[in-house]
Design a protein around this motif. Sequence first.
Motif, PDB file in Angstrom:
ATOM      1  N   LYS A 266      -3.973   8.374 -10.509  1.00 37.44           N
ATOM      2  CA  LYS A 266      -3.401   7.698 -10.116  1.00 37.44           C
ATOM      3  C   LYS A 266      -3.107   8.604  -8.668  1.00 37.44           C
ATOM      4  O   LYS A 266      -3.860   9.454  -8.476  1.00 37.44           O
ATOM      5  CB  LYS A 266      -1.486   8.480 -11.270  1.00 37.44           C
ATOM      6  CG  LYS A 266      -2.258   8.215 -13.070  1.00 37.44           C
ATOM      7  CD  LYS A 266      -0.770   8.341 -13.454  1.00 37.44           C
ATOM      8  CE  LYS A 266      -0.960   8.355 -14.755  1.00 37.44           C
ATOM      9  NZ  LYS A 266      -0.344   8.671 -15.864  1.00 37.44           N
TER      10      LYS A 266
ATOM     11  N   ALA B 204       0.173   8.054  -5.533  1.00 35.26           N
ATOM     12  CA  ALA B 204       1.649   7.584  -5.023  1.00 35.26           C
ATOM     13  C   ALA B 204       1.462   7.316  -3.557  1.00 35.26           C
ATOM     14  O   ALA B 204       1.403   8.027  -3.158  1.00 35.26           O
ATOM     15  CB  ALA B 204       2.761   8.372  -6.492  1.00 35.26           C
TER      16      ALA B 204
ATOM     17  N   GLY C 206      -3.120   1.126  -1.529  1.00 38.89           N
ATOM     18  CA  GLY C 206      -2.777   0.897  -2.683  1.00 38.89           C
ATOM     19  C   GLY C 206      -3.866  -0.055  -3.240  1.00 38.89           C
ATOM     20  O   GLY C 206      -4.452  -0.093  -4.186  1.00 38.89           O
TER      21      GLY C 206
ATOM     22  N   THR D  80       1.644   3.380  -7.642  1.00 41.16           N
ATOM     23  CA  THR D  80       2.889   3.383  -7.225  1.00 41.16           C
ATOM     24  C   THR D  80       3.197   3.300  -5.887  1.00 41.16           C
ATOM     25  O   THR D  80       2.906   4.888  -5.503  1.00 41.16           O
ATOM     26  CB  THR D  80       3.502   4.892  -8.537  1.00 41.16           C
ATOM     27  OG1 THR D  80       3.435   4.656  -9.712  1.00 41.16           O
ATOM     28  CG2 THR D  80       4.805   4.683  -8.511  1.00 41.16           C
ATOM     29  N   ILE D  81       4.340   2.974  -5.976  1.00 36.84           N
ATOM     30  CA  ILE D  81       4.822   2.785  -4.451  1.00 36.84           C
ATOM     31  C   ILE D  81       5.936   2.313  -4.490  1.00 36.84           C
ATOM     32  O   ILE D  81       7.352   1.999  -4.902  1.00 36.84           O
ATOM     33  CB  ILE D  81       4.522   1.514  -3.533  1.00 36.84           C
ATOM     34  CG1 ILE D  81       2.890   1.686  -3.780  1.00 36.84           C
ATOM     35  CG2 ILE D  81       4.975   1.897  -2.515  1.00 36.84           C
ATOM     36  CD1 ILE D  81       2.261  -0.114  -2.908  1.00 36.84           C
ATOM     37  N   PHE D  82       7.638   3.605  -3.810  1.00 38.91           N
ATOM     38  CA  PHE D  82       8.266   4.493  -3.337  1.00 38.91           C
ATOM     39  C   PHE D  82       9.077   3.782  -2.306  1.00 38.91           C
ATOM     40  O   PHE D  82       8.611   4.084  -0.950  1.00 38.91           O
ATOM     41  CB  PHE D  82       8.641   5.950  -3.786  1.00 38.91           C
ATOM     42  CG  PHE D  82      10.084   6.348  -4.329  1.00 38.91           C
ATOM     43  CD1 PHE D  82      10.891   5.801  -4.980  1.00 38.91           C
ATOM     44  CD2 PHE D  82       9.929   6.598  -2.703  1.00 38.91           C
ATOM     45  CE1 PHE D  82      11.758   6.486  -5.023  1.00 38.91           C
ATOM     46  CE2 PHE D  82      11.625   7.855  -2.714  1.00 38.91           C
ATOM     47  CZ  PHE D  82      12.208   7.308  -3.431  1.00 38.91           C
TER      48      PHE D  82
ATOM     49  N   TYR E 121       9.099   0.923  -6.890  1.00 39.52           N
ATOM     50  CA  TYR E 121      10.109   1.402  -7.344  1.00 39.52           C
ATOM     51  C   TYR E 121      10.965   1.731  -5.808  1.00 39.52           C
ATOM     52  O   TYR E 121      10.561   2.242  -4.490  1.00 39.52           O
ATOM     53  CB  TYR E 121      10.297   2.961  -7.960  1.00 39.52           C
ATOM     54  CG  TYR E 121       9.281   2.904  -9.295  1.00 39.52           C
ATOM     55  CD1 TYR E 121      10.191   2.659 -10.353  1.00 39.52           C
ATOM     56  CD2 TYR E 121       8.327   3.171  -9.060  1.00 39.52           C
ATOM     57  CE1 TYR E 121       9.704   2.755 -11.733  1.00 39.52           C
ATOM     58  CE2 TYR E 121       7.846   2.829 -10.467  1.00 39.52           C
ATOM     59  CZ  TYR E 121       8.090   2.479 -11.772  1.00 39.52           C
ATOM     60  OH  TYR E 121       7.439   2.841 -13.169  1.00 39.52           O
TER      61      TYR E 121
END
Length: 139
Positions: free
Chosen positions: A7, A9, A27, A38-40, A125
């Motif tokens: 994973k 991020a 990504g 996952t991109i915040f 997110y």
Amino acid sequence: MAEETRKMAFICSKGNLDMAYPALVMGWAALGNGIDVTIFFTFWGLDLINKARVDHLEIPPIANTSMKMNMMGIPGYIGIPQFMGIIPGMTPFATKLMKEKMKALGVPPVREYLQMLVDAGAKLYACKMSVDMMGLKKE
């Protein structure tokens, strides 16, 4: 022994054009290697997923000490003197040059890149605190 899914991020906290691409490119590469992505998005990074802002990201030359004119398509290897960044029109000028260079290389615009990432399974997110502070809505 079962192998765990790797994973990765990324945190996007800046809304400048040049700050949008690192997470998008890495990504995409990670997804291509079977890594969950996952991109915040927080603070000004929300501009990347804001429908009203995503197509209008800019690259300001002021305080960007690494900006070289040859990178922007102008011959020679000189930096843009910092005082020139305050001249009206320099940010749109630098943005136009950078977008033309990326288009010539076949780099997708930010909106399209985000859609590619989502279609490939990346999770995006938004920071609830930043959304509330800026008065944004989910739409």
